[in-house]
Design an enzyme around this catalytic site. Structure first.
Site, PDB file in Angstrom:
ATOM      1  N   LYS A  78       0.904  -1.727   0.121  1.00  0.00           N
ATOM      2  CA  LYS A  78       0.225  -0.004  -0.058  1.00  0.00           C
ATOM      3  C   LYS A  78       1.079   1.033  -0.456  1.00  0.00           C
ATOM      4  O   LYS A  78       1.537   1.613   1.019  1.00  0.00           O
ATOM      5  CB  LYS A  78      -0.752  -0.032   1.624  1.00  0.00           C
ATOM      6  CG  LYS A  78      -1.645   0.783   1.348  1.00  0.00           C
ATOM      7  CD  LYS A  78      -3.132   1.087   2.907  1.00  0.00           C
ATOM      8  CE  LYS A  78      -3.987   1.353   2.953  1.00  0.00           C
ATOM      9  NZ  LYS A  78      -4.495   1.897   3.596  1.00  0.00           N
ATOM     10  N   SER A 152      -9.708   1.452   2.692  1.00  0.00           N
ATOM     11  CA  SER A 152      -8.968   2.688   2.103  1.00  0.00           C
ATOM     12  C   SER A 152      -7.637   1.839   1.365  1.00  0.00           C
ATOM     13  O   SER A 152      -6.943   1.975  -0.158  1.00  0.00           O
ATOM     14  CB  SER A 152      -8.138   3.205   2.791  1.00  0.00           C
ATOM     15  OG  SER A 152      -7.384   3.098   4.030  1.00  0.00           O
ATOM     16  N   SER A 176      -9.670  -1.149   7.026  1.00  0.00           N
ATOM     17  CA  SER A 176      -9.019  -0.937   5.858  1.00  0.00           C
ATOM     18  C   SER A 176      -8.630  -2.269   5.987  1.00  0.00           C
ATOM     19  O   SER A 176      -7.842  -2.403   4.589  1.00  0.00           O
ATOM     20  CB  SER A 176      -8.185   0.085   5.505  1.00  0.00           C
ATOM     21  OG  SER A 176      -9.054   1.741   5.825  1.00  0.00           O
TER      22      SER A 176
END
Length: 598
Positions: A78, A152, A176
């Site tokens: 990420k 996210s 997330s």
């Protein structure tokens, strides 16, 4: 051997291919080819240079999966986690910087043999659960492109679901690491806060953030977690938790679920039916289902985007917001900008309110071993988000927003397709430090699920009988310390983990001792007797003396012989205490006796 085009990228399949001579460079090439075939520019924000990837693959030590458990595995990161030589942007070009060094978690994964492929898209500054709050093209949901990918950590989840990488890192503050797993039909492991170092991670809420792991199976997620987790003195929020091999789940657990009055699906009847089936599956695995009032949990969830924690998000991007507010995604700007209306007193009021709600929820949590909740209450489409960019995001966090605020760990696991064709997902939650318990139950659920995951990798492991680690002592328990029994907490609170159900050699007698509560049995070796059911738990050696000091007479700790000849430490009783006690050997074990007299 399967060709690389159709080879699953789970750990067992890739390591089998490596053992047959496939090269890591060939796997990296296949990974990049799969990304190209996906024709989804929203998954990655930055790919590493092919030459650098080839050099890293070529520099791996000789294949040794015992020493390097992630050897040759491509993984995605990420883009709020630093990878040396790559930009870190948090999906905000104006915030971007070039990372000079790996985040601690990246360094640990590389040391275990894994190769980072690149940086994945996210809801900007990890603020969102929908996966589309990005100035870049949003990743497409791997199961149904009409649905949001979940955020996210959207790019990371999609990269795993599409089989591009073996596993991926996300972060989880409000869900997330779990919501995208549910929407893309994969596993999402959210560790206890502090179990994985956050050094080198751009925070959302520093006090609540944890690096999370996406994988095709529970076992793969746990393998990556074991490599990643460690205490980091450079991270002030790091905590030392024991990281053990994944053991079986205890045979008797109390699992808390929302009661009928607080179970919420926002009209999604298919997901409601799926959760009912998941609950029945847990019961079929031996769990006792306990309905709980989730009102305090939901009140905690509602606090995450209020007061102290909105102000905490502001600490990360305040300079950018003051300097160039238009550089921040409008929804993110609106959410974080609310901090300007808060005072320090508001933040403290929020902290006080949280502690009050945690105290209110504690009696419910104390009655169960773990919680089981729908990962998401319903799914939302891209069209839903266009009509309302905030409401669906809030509702997606119904069963996730409270978790970090209450210091719980969790894991989301696919449970098969619902009757509407969408993937089902169940989340198991446990107190901090009980990551192994949640994962063990999740693996049981995974194996019972009828359908495979989005990456078509079935959970297919046949484990040897688990053994204690070198710093643990195997302990046999026969009575009130059994899983689900009144004194089991005396083991789990000391860090013990369940290993297996066994039987003694056929030379023991079991007695129901007078006194209590709780009523206790006594196990005594003698010339006449039978085989008695027991459980083996692995107790940290440092806690063994403390446990022994708590054992009341006439019970004691001695050596117990198992039916296959092994000897372990275990609970026994002094012979003098059995003179007036009831001989219950014929029941075969304490659990059967307790059930018969209940």
């Amino acid at each position: 051997m399967s060709t690389l085009e159709d080879l699953p990228f789970d750990i067992a399949s890739l390591h089998a291919a490596y053992a047959e001579g496939v090269s890591p460079n060939a796997v990296i090439d296949a990974s990049l080819a799969r990304l190209a075939a996906a024709e989804d520019p929203g998954i990655f924000l930055h790919l590493r240079d092919p030459g650098d990837l080839a050099a890293e693959a070529a520099a791996l030590p000789p294949f040794d999966p015992a020493t390097f458990p992630l050897w040759g595995l491509p993984f995605a990161v990420k883009d709020n986690i630093d990878v040396a030589g790559c930009p870190t942007t948090a999906a905000c070009p104006a915030f971007a910087y070039d990372a000079a060094a790996d985040a601690t978690v990246i360094a640990r994964l590389r040391a275990a043999g894994a190769i980072p492929l690149g940086k994945t898209n996210l809801d900007q500054f990890a603020t969102g659960l929908v996966g589309v709050r990005t100035p870049h093209p949003a990743p497409r949901n791997a199961v149904d492109p009409a649905l949001v990918p979940g955020g996210s950590s959207s790019g990371s989840a999609v990269s795993v679901a599409r089989g591009i990488v073996s596993f991926a890192l996300g972060t989880d503050t409000a869900g997330s690491g779990r919501v995208p797993a549910a929407l893309n039909d994969i596993v999402g492991l959210k560790p206890s806060l502090g179990a994985i170092s956050a050094s080198g991670v751009v925070p959302a809420c520093r006090t609540l953030d944890t690096v999370s792991i996406f994988a095709a199976t529970v076992e793969d997620a746990w393998t990556a977690y074991r490599a990643a987790a460690a205490f980091d003195a450079e991270d002030p929020y790091s905590r030392a938790f024991p990281v053990r091999p994944l053991a079986p789940a205890p045979p008797s657990l109390r699992v808390g679920v929302p009661d009928a009055a607080t179970l919420e699906f926002f009209g999604d009847t298919a997901r409601a039916r799926a959760f009912e089936a998941d609950t029945e599956r847990l019961a079929g695995l031996g769990a006792e289902i306990v309905e709980l009032d989730f009102t305090p949990f939901f009140e905690v969830a509602g606090m995450l985007y209020e007061g102290a924690w909105v102000a905490e998000r502001m600490t990360v991007i305040e300079d950018l917001l003051r300097r160039d507010a238009e550089a921040v995604h409008p929804v993110t700007r609106r959410i974080v900008g609310a901090a300007d209306r808060l005072s320090a007193a508001d933040a403290f009021r929020g902290i006080y309110r949280l502690e009050a709600l945690k105290r209110q929820a504690a009696p419910s949590l104390d009655t169960v071993d773990l919680l089981a909740v729908p990962t998401i209450p319903t799914a939302y489409s891209l069209a839903d988000l266009e009509a309302d960019p905030v409401g669906p995001n809030t509702r997606l966090g119904t069963y996730t927003n409270f978790v970090n605020l209450m210091d719980l760990c969790g894991i989301a696991v696919p449970t098969g397709l619902q009757d509407d064709g969408r993937p089902g997902s169940l989340t198991l939650l446990a107190p901090a430090g009980q990551d192994g318990l949640a994962a063990a139950v999740a693996r049981q659920v995974e194996r019972r699920a009828a359908e495979t995951t989005a990456t078509q990798v079935a959970a297919r492991r046949t484990e040897a009988r688990p053994a204690p680690m070198p710093d643990e002592i195997a302990l046999a328990v026969v009575g009130a310390h059994l899983s689900g029994m009144p004194l089991n907490h005396e083991l789990t609170s000391r860090g013990a983990r369940f290993l297996s159900v066994e039987r003694t050699a056929p030379c023991y007698r079991l007695f129901a001792l007078p006194g209590g509560p709780p009523t206790r049995p006594g196990l005594l070796r003698g010339e006449k007797g039978g085989a008695v059911d027991l459980e083996i738990w692995a107790l940290p050696a440092r806690a063994f003396g403390d446990l022994m000091a708590s054992v009341p007479a006439p019970l004691c700790i001695g050596t117990v012989e198992l039916e296959h000849g092994e000897h372990v430490q275990g609970f026994l009783v002094e012979a003098s205490a059995t003179v007036d006690a009831e001989d219950i050997t014929h029941f075969g074990g304490w659990r059967a006796y307790a059930s018969a007299v209940a």
